[in-house]
Design an enzyme around this catalytic site. Structure first.
Site, mmCIF file in Angstrom:
data_model
loop_
_atom_site.group_PDB
_atom_site.id
_atom_site.type_symbol
_atom_site.label_atom_id
_atom_site.label_comp_id
_atom_site.label_asym_id
_atom_site.label_seq_id
_atom_site.Cartn_x
_atom_site.Cartn_y
_atom_site.Cartn_z
ATOM 1 N N ARG B 58 8.428 -5.962 7.425
ATOM 2 C CA ARG B 58 9.504 -6.291 8.343
ATOM 3 C C ARG B 58 9.363 -5.588 9.687
ATOM 4 N NH1 ARG B 58 14.125 -7.362 4.852
ATOM 5 N NH2 ARG B 58 15.418 -6.387 6.409
ATOM 6 N N THR B 59 9.175 -4.268 9.645
ATOM 7 C CA THR B 59 9.100 -3.531 10.905
ATOM 8 C C THR B 59 7.877 -3.964 11.704
ATOM 9 O OG1 THR B 59 10.129 -1.690 9.773
ATOM 10 C CG2 THR B 59 9.159 -1.221 11.899
ATOM 11 N N LYS B 86 -12.249 6.158 4.307
ATOM 12 C CA LYS B 86 -13.578 6.682 4.628
ATOM 13 C C LYS B 86 -13.517 8.155 5.022
ATOM 14 C CE LYS B 86 -14.936 2.198 6.438
ATOM 15 N NZ LYS B 86 -14.843 1.489 7.722
ATOM 16 N N ARG B 108 3.303 4.009 12.283
ATOM 17 C CA ARG B 108 4.063 4.448 11.107
ATOM 18 C C ARG B 108 3.124 5.259 10.235
ATOM 19 N NH1 ARG B 108 7.893 0.886 7.271
ATOM 20 N NH2 ARG B 108 9.221 1.302 9.053
ATOM 21 N N HIS B 136 13.016 7.514 12.444
ATOM 22 C CA HIS B 136 12.709 6.099 12.596
ATOM 23 C C HIS B 136 13.597 5.622 13.744
ATOM 24 C CE1 HIS B 136 11.607 2.080 11.962
ATOM 25 N NE2 HIS B 136 11.954 1.887 10.711
#
Lengths: 427, 314
Positions: B58-59, B86, B108, B136
């Site tokens: 969603r974000t 990696k 994020r 957030h």
């Protein structure tokens, strides 16, 4: 004929808790004369005018991590030794939390050999209490003692199983060995990067309640009572742990406690915006705790101040706070940081030297740590007032993870002597 | 203009007038988004990279759409799949991307503070799309816009935030924002899901939901993560729903015109009753999604303007 005569010095005698102006002479690596009256000074091969600066016993630092074997790129005996000499530390009591752990006589012998070759200061190694520091089987405590281990500890790995700890302590007791514990409830402290409270919550960091330290100490004290062992709590950092410590001492158990210089000079808020050089173990505490711990050192309830020197390279610190490695280097900053306590009036110099030299030496049964005739000539000359701005690139350690980078500090080591040999001189 | 930041890392760094500036601009973008022709030009020629080190649908979609509507070139990078496995460090990844000259980096990350760390190492504007349990900010801003549009104001409201406060970055950003705007904040949840030191946050704490909801104007529900439901923090899902799940009965304690919010994705029947979530008399959950796009457009627009004025000054 003396070897060296130090004149015009302010002599810090932690045993007598006083400071006297006078002279001190060494011969054959030992302190041979202390003159604080007007009597004639003896002849000496070398005369050093201390220019009214302080002369004190060298620091005995319990809990230094030298990353040999395993992580020599972080710190070697050579670099740690230079850092120690530059910081006025004349005896490093090293930790076994290397990779692999120092948990058998062969590894211990390697460490002793490396230290002898490379380090300009005394190195006394500690060994692990349990194999691999895994808290399951005790190490060969007897053989390790014979090979030169001065104490036994699993460092920050708490021996979770109380039965294992009780057996190890009672075995250690039979050999007269000193055991260092890390008082911390393992369940509460798992994964923690900060001390619980408003700051950690706002920063969103996993945190441990300060009570975890008292719980760990309570358990360890109970096992000490049960076994009669010699026990030293490596770091007491919260006010809540002080009453049980006081009771245990009052009850006559063979128990002492230390704390780290960082817990005495910094608090949880210093982490600010996730500064990972301030991530140490146990995590920095609230200001109330810092003050309580400072008072406890001042009264002698906490016996020993250590650097808890823990080198970490840039890679392990340049990570998000939770993922970053814990620990800070401190061999070179121990003395100037301790001077913050002196300049703030929290404690006088003899009290500091009890905690940094005399008490750790006594705890390990060493003749050093004091200014007395026939004591080893392990000495530091320093100026507690000399100001400077800490620049981490100037450190001798291979790793330069100091929280004091850029800090205005006071207190410079001028010369350091180990067994009468000059191992450091400020240029 | 009263928004002078280079990055949007958290609500903590914003002043109330900056929040108002951003919300005012977002109001304009709501209009644009509702028009048939939805293209703005604020980010034309700029490159936006979405770096999501944690799963998000969603974000990420909201940021992508916001960027595209303003004309940016948008690239999505699924970070778990690539370099992390990696062994590349966060900073290496950031430096690599930085060399490609992005203008906006949307990040994020599962660790608190990781976005701050990254912002120190790159030249472009960084937007925090959620870091660990820390902040957030765009979620709090879209919640604020939703509240302001529904209630006509963003101050002197009684606002309840319910559920897993301890692990929620949405809760932290909202507590900070709503506090700055001078609202009364109540936190409702079991003590196991409250952060330590909560009494120093300037909020009221309730473990009884009915008491906590008394006369509130706004009810914000939080998502309860699946991994918290298995007896570690709460006894069970059903006991949680019984005590802290929002249903019509508990909501009856709130004001009659109260609004119900949820940052999504919802666990229907765990923290919120399904029917209530769809109740158009109270639920503004769909509006929140709409405001999300507008707020992100506004935030990126403001950061791009600041970047431009810095470049011109040089």
């Amino acid at each position: 004929m003396m070897d060296i005569l130090f004149t015009n010095a302010k002599l810090i005698d932690p045993d007598a808790r006083n400071i006297a102006t006078g002279a001190l002479a060494t011969k054959n690596g030992k302190i041979a004369a202390i003159i604080t009256d007007n009597s004639t000074l003896p002849d000496a091969a070398q005369i050093i005018d201390c220019d009214r600066k302080y002369l004190a016993p060298g620091i005995v630092d319990i809990g230094v991590k030298v990353c040999e074997p395993g992580e020599r790129h972080k710190e070697s005996f050579g670099t740690a030794g230079l850092a120690a000499a530059a910081g006025g530390v004349t005896t490093m009591v090293t930790r076994p939390d290397t990779d692999p752990a120092i948990d058998n006589p062969e590894t211990l012998e390697f460490v002793i050999r490396r230290a002898r070759e490379a380090a300009p200061v005394n190195v006394l190694p500690m060994a692990a209490l349990t194999k691999g520091r895994q808290g399951r089987q005790m190490t060969e405590i007897g053989f390790l003692l014979d090979a030169g281990a001065v104490a036994f500890t699993d460092c920050d790995h708490v021996v979770t199983n109380s039965k294992v700890l009780a057996r190890a302590l009672s075995y250690a007791k039979s050999l007269g060995a000193l055991v260092l514990g890390h008082p911390q409830d393992p369940g509460l402290s798992i994964g923690a990067a900060a001390t619980s409270g408003k700051f950690a919550s706002l920063r969103g960091l996993p945190a441990v309640p300060p009570m975890a330290e008292r719980m760990g100490l309570d358990r360890d004290i109970a096992i000490v009572e049960m076994t009669g062992a010699s026990y030293h709590a490596d770091q007491i950092t919260t006010s809540r742990a002080l009453p049980p410590l006081e009771r245990a001492k009052h009850n006559g158990f063979d128990i002492t406690a230390g704390t780290s210089i960082h817990h005495l000079t910094l608090n949880a808020l210093d982490v600010a915006n996730y500064r990972t050089f301030f991530k140490i173990k146990p995590p920095l505490r609230d200001e109330d705790d810092r003050l309580a711990i400072t008072r406890a050192v001042q009264t002698g309830l906490i016996d020993i101040i250590s650097s808890m020197h823990t080198p970490q390279d840039e890679e392990s610190k340049r990570l998000p706070f939770e993922a970053a490695a814990s620990g800070a280097v401190a061999l070179e900053t121990l003395l100037p940081a301790a001077m913050q306590l002196f300049h703030s009036g929290a404690m006088d110099l003899p009290t500091l030297w009890r905690a940094m030299s005399l008490n750790p030496a006594k705890r390990l049964g060493l003749p050093s740590g004091r200014l007395s005739i026939q004591a080893p000539a392990d000495l530091v000359i320093f100026d507690p007032h000399a100001p400077f701005v800490m620049d981490r690139s100037s450190l001798q350690s291979k790793s330069r993870n100091t929280p004091f980078d850029g800090t205005r500090m006071q207190g410079k080591v001028i010369r350091t002597y180990v067994a009468g040999n000059n191992v450091y001189q400020r240029t | 203009m009263t928004f002078t930041h280079r990055h949007l890392l958290g609500i903590e760094y914003l002043r109330p007038e900056e929040i108002i500036t951003l919300l005012d601009l977002a109001d304009d973008y709501v209009k644009l988004n509702r028009a048939a022709e939805k293209h703005g030009a604020a980010l034309t020629g700029l490159t936006q990279i979405n770096m999501f080190f944690e799963n998000s649908t969603r974000t990420q979609a909201s940021f992508e759409l916001a960027g595209k509507r303003l004309g940016a070139d948008v690239m999505n990078m699924a970070m778990q799949a690539s370099s992390i496995s990696k062994g590349e460090t966060l900073i290496d990844t950031a430096m690599t991307l930085n060399a490609m000259h992005p203008d906006l980096l949307i990040v994020r990350h599962p660790h608190s503070g990781a976005v701050d760390l990254l912002a120190q190492k790159v030249n472009c504007a960084v937007l925090n799309a959620g870091d660990g349990r820390h902040e957030h900010p765009t979620q709090a801003l879209l919640d604020a816009l939703t509240i302001r549009r529904a209630k006509g104001r963003l101050h002197r409201l009684n606002i309840a935030i319910c559920g897993d406060i301890a692990h929620s970055r949405v809760a932290r950003s909202n507590i900070i924002l709503l506090g700055k705007m001078e609202n009364r904040i109540r936190l409702i949840g079991p003590p196991t899901l409250m952060p330590a030191g909560i009494n120093e946050f300037g909020v009221e704490v309730f473990d009884d939901m009915r008491h906590g909801l008394k006369d509130v104007d706004v009810v914000m529900m939080l998502r309860l993560q699946r991994e918290r439901m298995d007896g570690g923090f709460i006894p069970s899902e059903r006991e949680y729903y019984h005590r802290y799940g929002l249903d019509a009965d508990k909501l009856a304690n709130a004001k009659s015109d109260t609004i119900v919010m949820h940052p999504g994705p919802m666990n229907r029947g765990v923290e919120i009753d399904g029917t209530l979530a769809d109740d158009i008399n109270h639920s503004v959950i769909q509006e929140q999604v709409e405001m999300g796009v507008a707020v992100r457009m506004a935030a990126m627009d403001l950061l791009a303007r600041n970047q431009r004025s810095v470049r011109e000054a040089i």
